[in-house]
Design a protein around this motif. Structure first.
Motif, short mmCIF file in Angstrom:
data_model
loop_
_atom_site.label_atom_id
_atom_site.label_comp_id
_atom_site.label_asym_id
_atom_site.label_seq_id
_atom_site.Cartn_x
_atom_site.Cartn_y
_atom_site.Cartn_z
N ILE A 82 50.00 24.77 36.35
CA ILE A 82 50.67 25.12 38.26
C ILE A 82 49.69 26.49 38.14
CG2 ILE A 82 52.15 26.18 39.45
CD1 ILE A 82 53.98 22.78 38.76
N ALA A 83 50.09 27.16 37.27
CA ALA A 83 50.03 28.99 37.40
C ALA A 83 48.43 28.63 37.17
CB ALA A 83 49.54 29.26 35.52
N ILE A 84 47.50 28.20 36.54
CA ILE A 84 45.77 27.69 36.42
C ILE A 84 45.31 27.32 37.63
CG2 ILE A 84 43.64 26.31 36.27
CD1 ILE A 84 44.83 26.04 33.01
N PHE A 85 46.72 26.17 38.86
CA PHE A 85 46.14 25.81 40.03
C PHE A 85 46.54 26.97 41.21
CE2 PHE A 85 47.38 23.28 43.73
CZ PHE A 85 46.54 22.45 44.31
N ALA A 86 47.17 27.36 40.71
CA ALA A 86 47.65 28.71 41.69
C ALA A 86 46.95 30.02 41.80
CB ALA A 86 49.14 29.41 42.07
N SER A 87 45.78 30.21 40.13
CA SER A 87 45.01 30.96 40.26
C SER A 87 43.80 30.93 41.53
CB SER A 87 44.57 31.74 39.08
OG SER A 87 44.06 30.32 37.88
N ARG A 88 43.11 29.63 41.01
CA ARG A 88 42.61 29.16 41.64
C ARG A 88 41.89 29.04 42.96
NH1 ARG A 88 39.47 25.76 37.28
NH2 ARG A 88 39.31 27.18 35.09
N ILE A 89 43.10 28.84 43.31
CA ILE A 89 43.27 28.92 44.94
C ILE A 89 43.69 30.03 45.66
CG2 ILE A 89 45.12 28.70 46.76
CD1 ILE A 89 46.56 26.13 45.62
N LYS A 90 44.14 31.37 44.55
CA LYS A 90 44.09 33.00 44.93
C LYS A 90 42.63 32.71 45.24
CE LYS A 90 46.90 36.29 43.87
NZ LYS A 90 47.68 37.39 42.82
N LYS A 91 41.69 32.97 44.04
CA LYS A 91 40.21 33.34 44.08
C LYS A 91 39.76 32.84 45.62
CE LYS A 91 40.02 33.28 39.19
NZ LYS A 91 39.29 33.33 37.97
N PHE A 92 39.83 30.93 45.83
CA PHE A 92 39.21 30.94 46.49
C PHE A 92 39.63 31.36 48.01
CE2 PHE A 92 39.46 27.07 49.81
CZ PHE A 92 37.79 26.75 49.61
N LEU A 93 40.62 31.45 48.04
CA LEU A 93 40.93 31.64 49.32
C LEU A 93 40.12 33.47 49.63
CD1 LEU A 93 44.85 30.88 49.70
CD2 LEU A 93 43.46 30.29 50.86
N HIS A 94 40.12 34.26 48.55
CA HIS A 94 39.81 35.93 48.34
C HIS A 94 38.37 35.95 48.68
CE1 HIS A 94 39.58 39.73 47.47
NE2 HIS A 94 38.47 39.62 46.05
N PHE A 95 37.78 34.27 48.18
CA PHE A 95 36.21 34.30 48.35
C PHE A 95 35.86 33.83 49.47
CE2 PHE A 95 32.38 31.05 49.05
CZ PHE A 95 31.64 31.57 48.02
N LEU A 96 37.32 33.38 50.76
CA LEU A 96 36.76 32.72 51.81
C LEU A 96 36.56 33.84 52.50
CD1 LEU A 96 39.09 29.70 52.53
CD2 LEU A 96 36.25 30.06 52.72
N GLN A 97 37.59 35.05 52.42
CA GLN A 97 38.34 36.47 52.75
C GLN A 97 36.55 37.13 52.71
OE1 GLN A 97 41.33 38.33 51.57
NE2 GLN A 97 42.25 36.52 52.88
#
Lengths: 97, 186
Positions: A82-97
């Motif tokens: 879950i921690a890995i998944f959350a960090s990936r999502i965080k990175k993806f959202l950061h990339f979208l911004q």
């Protein structure tokens, strides 16, 4: 026997963490497993009154202590995933911004 | 031979008939749920929230929460590291990053979660009040508190000591590397 399984898994994940530096949050799961291993070791040491130190059978719901050790790993591994998944999502959202 | 966790079977059983509770008598026997309303925490949780709370009411609630937390710390060995993990998680942002509180957090949470699973597997934790099977017999509570508080306290203490050694080693290593960089610059 769950002490042995926890120690072995901690060693495996620490080796992987050294191999893949700063990737997959392997340091995080290694720390969790080492913490658990230390606590279980303390539990065993304080409760030891002779006889076999690592038992192969228990009187609980899970009779096989090795199987119990493996089942004990499941929530920790889930949290790690879950921690890995959350960090990936965080990175993806950061990339979208 | 069938045994419980980490100990000799004769010495570490949960045996309510003899008034002795071993800290590792997991699942040896599940007592009937005679006193379901025993823990104060479960009663407090069922109380409805007041619409307008005074400041003293708020303080009183906080005080009762702290008292219950202290009581629950002593109920089972894994609850001491759990309480410590909750506290360290709460104060994580206030502590400087050089102390690496996230290391302590990870170790405490990992140990607490795995020990909780072990307790569930041994039938020591149940999904109904009083949640800990040993609490079902009030006569056994003092023995249980002394034994389990000792184990839980020692566990937490050892983890904190390991973390302190890790932080010390990390600070030494980072200090040494900083000195090497300074020497290289000169």
């Amino acid at each position: 026997m769950w002490l042995a399984t926890t120690f072995i898994s901690a060693l495996i994940f620490t080796s992987l963490a050294l191999l893949f530096k700063n990737r997959f949050k392997l340091g995080f799961i290694s720390l969790m497993l080492w913490g658990a291993a230390i606590m279980i070791l303390v539990d065993h040491l304080l409760g030891y009154k002779g006889g076999v130190f690592l038992e192969t059978e228990t009187n609980g719901m899970i009779k096989n202590s090795t199987l119990l050790g493996i089942i004990m790993l499941v929530p920790v591994i889930l949290i790690w995933l879950i921690a890995i998944f959350a960090s990936r999502i965080k990175k993806f959202l950061h990339f979208l911004q | 031979m069938v045994r419980t966790s980490g100990s000799h079977p004769e010495n570490h059983g949960f045996d309510s008939h003899q008034g002795h509770i071993g800290m590792e008598g997991r699942g040896r026997q599940v007592l009937p749920t005679a006193d379901r309303g025993f823990p104060a925490c479960s009663r407090l949780r069922r109380q409805p929230m007041a619409g307008r709370e005074s400041l003293w009411g708020h303080y009183l609630r906080y005080f009762l929460f702290c008292v219950i937390l202290v009581i629950e710390i002593n109920m089972a060995c894994f609850l001491a590291p759990t309480a410590a993990a909750i506290i360290t998680t709460g104060v994580k942002k206030r502590v400087p990053s050089k102390y690496h509180l996230e290391w302590l957090n990870a170790m405490l949470w990992g140990g607490a979660i795995m020990l909780a699973v072990e307790h569930v597997a041994h039938g020591e934790l149940v999904p109904f009040p009083p949640f800990i099977t040993a609490m079902q017999n009030p006569a056994d509570i003092p023995v249980m508190l002394s034994e389990l508080a000792t184990v839980g306290g020692v566990m937490t203490l050892v983890i904190v000591m390991v973390w302190a050694v890790m932080v010390f080693a990390a600070s030494k290593m980072s200090g040494r590397s900083h000195q090497e960089i300074q020497v290289a610059k000169v």
